[in-house]
Design an enzyme around this catalytic site. Structure first.
Site, short mmCIF file in Angstrom:
data_model
loop_
_atom_site.label_atom_id
_atom_site.label_comp_id
_atom_site.label_asym_id
_atom_site.label_seq_id
_atom_site.Cartn_x
_atom_site.Cartn_y
_atom_site.Cartn_z
N LYS A 50 0.85 -1.03 -0.28
CA LYS A 50 0.15 -0.12 0.05
C LYS A 50 0.95 1.05 -0.01
CE LYS A 50 -4.43 1.55 2.39
NZ LYS A 50 -5.27 1.50 3.76
N SER A 125 -10.13 1.10 3.09
CA SER A 125 -9.10 2.48 2.23
C SER A 125 -7.57 1.56 1.63
CB SER A 125 -8.72 3.10 3.01
OG SER A 125 -7.55 3.09 4.22
N SER A 149 -9.80 -1.44 7.00
CA SER A 149 -8.86 -0.88 5.62
C SER A 149 -8.92 -2.34 5.45
CB SER A 149 -8.38 0.38 5.79
OG SER A 149 -8.89 1.50 5.87
N1 GLN Z 1 -13.14 3.28 6.34
C1 GLN Z 1 -12.53 3.42 7.76
C2 GLN Z 1 -12.39 5.42 7.74
O1 GLN Z 1 -12.79 5.98 6.83
C3 GLN Z 1 -11.31 2.77 8.01
C4 GLN Z 1 -9.98 3.41 7.23
C5 GLN Z 1 -8.56 2.70 7.65
O2 GLN Z 1 -8.91 1.42 8.62
N2 GLN Z 1 -7.56 2.94 7.29
O3 GLN Z 1 -11.71 5.95 8.99
#
Ligand code: GLN
Length: 445
Positions: A50, A125, A149
């Site tokens: 990532k 994400s 994410s």
């Molecule tokens: N969807 C969650 C958020 O927007 C999780 C994001 C993540 O785990 N980086 O915060």
């Protein structure tokens, strides 16, 4: 080192696939930097990383304009460990800007398209990482999981996605989103590869002050399948509003757990309705503080040199997309002197209550089995959707991060109606990743 035929074939296969892919999962490649490293645990395994994890000498942007052109000066600990153990890192993956989102469409590179249906999101994400694995662009990918994410995109792409215990895997070299929630996670189609990679990257790191100095079980121990004594599951009534196909597969897996001779007990998820608000209050507060360094002076591209106010204003206004701006502003409000006690302090207390209740649940149960997502992947062009609607997608994933416990998405089924995959989730007590692996093995088809 002369590359062997099988290595070269695999390398060429992944390179060709990445070069011809149209899902926007991979943002950068480094084919020239990899070399074969035989007879190690991760030899012949190809990784994508990532774009918020530092690889020395490579660009690191977190899918944000503000970091365009920034070159990482050092390797994240996970990167050094993967390379020392023979893994080949061939590129970097698309994501929601600074890991804020659950669709991988808030990105300067544009949205990741789901491999199974290009008009759908891949989740986020870490959507680029999950989709790249599903599409066969690598064996294994790393993502980050602050509130789901790794697990949510793994569910939307039909693969395994592990969020380790907080403190188990070093965060050194991971760009911070919400430091007390952030973890580096592993995505693969293959459970063995998840376990191998976990055994390599887990362990104490003096460079991360939140890294925990406790022994990691041996690879053999991690791979020994032990029947959990008792697994907590949810009731039909509690899950009545989720996607009916996920509902059916969930209860067929619960039946399978029983058939294996494992006891199940119906549990209620403690403080369920408070988890999301607590998560968003605390992560926005932490994010607003963490992202203050991207100001055009300490880090990030400078947009104006007129005067100091304009420099900050222009650099941050032009550098960030809307979701990141929303969180920086909300987080700044939450931490402001007039509202700190009402929001931040209170949310810290609620987080402790949630954690204590989960500790109690794990006195009775070795593992909990719950959905990862309430639905399958949605349209990339979702009309009239509000930020809150997007936040609701994290309802089953944020708890593991609030409590610091490990969790694993397992591929579970395929929606016939939507033609898209989905997963289910196993949670265990802190530092008990082996329980997740055992149950995941037992639930394999
Ligand atoms: N969807 C969650 C958020 O927007 C999780 C994001 C993540 O785990 N980086 O915060």
């Amino acid at each position: 080192m002369i590359k062997s035929n099988s290595y070269n074939q695999k390398f060429k296969n992944y390179k060709d696939k990445i070069d011809s892919s149209s899902t926007n999962s991979v943002v950068r490649t480094r084919f020239d930097s990899v070399k074969e490293n035989p007879k190690k645990l991760l030899s012949n395994k190809f990784f994508l990383i990532k774009d918020n994890i530092s690889i020395a000498g490579e660009e690191l942007t977190c899918s944000s304009k503000i970091l365009e052109g920034y070159i990482a000066p050092y390797n994240a600990t996970v990167i050094s460990k993967i390379e020392q153990n023979g893994g080949s890192i061939i590129g970097q993956t698309n994501m929601d800007e600074f890991a804020m989102g659950s669709s991988s469409s808030f990105s300067k590179f544009g949205p990741v398209k789901n491999y199974y249906n290009n008009s759908k999101v891949a989740g986020g994400s870490s959507g680029g990482s999950a989709n790249a694995v599903a599409e066969g662009l690598c064996n294994i990918a790393l993502g980050s999981d602050t509130g789901g994410s790794v697990r949510q995109p793994a569910s939307f792409c039909g693969i395994y996605g592990l969020k380790p215990t907080y403190g188990r895997v070093s965060r050194y070299g991971l760009v911070a989103h919400a430091s007390s929630f952030d973890t580096i996670g592993i995505l693969s189609k293959n459970l063995e590869e998840v376990i191998d990679t976990f055994s390599v990257i887990a362990g104490y790191d003096p460079n991360d002050s939140t890294s925990v100095n406790s022994d990691v079980p041996s690879l053999k121990e991690l791979k020994t399948i032990k029947l959990p004594k008792k697994v907590g599951v949810l009731s039909k009534d509690f899950l009545k509003n989720i996607n009916p196909e996920i509902f059916d597969i969930y209860f067929s897996k619960v039946k399978k757990i029983n058939e294996l001779g494992i006891k199940t007990s119906e549990i209620e998820l403690p403080y369920f309705k408070y988890c999301l608000p607590t998560y968003y209050i605390l992560t926005m507060a932490e994010a607003s503080s963490n992202l203050s360094r991207f100001d055009g002076i300490r880090y990030g591209n400078r947009q104006s040199d007129e005067d100091l106010n304009n420099l900050y204003f222009e650099s941050r206004s032009l550098g960030f997309l809307n979701e990141v701006k929303r969180r920086i502003m909300s987080g700044t409000f939450i931490l402001s002197s007039g509202f700190y006690d009402a929001y931040f302090s209170k949310a810290c207390k609620v987080r402790r209550l949630i954690k204590n209740s989960y500790d109690m649940l794990f006195e009775e149960n070795d593992a909990l089995f719950i959905p990862t997502t309430t639905s399958v992947a949605h349209d990339i062009d979702r009309k009239n959707s509000s930020p809150v609607e997007a936040y609701l997608a994290d309802i089953f994933t944020v708890t593991a991060n609030l409590c610091g416990i490990p969790a694993l998405n397992i591929p579970a089924g395929f929606s016939k109606k939507e033609n898209l995959p989905f997963g289910l989730q196993i949670l265990s007590n802190s530092f008990k990743e082996e329980t997740l692996f055992s149950l995941a093995h037992l639930l394999k088809e």
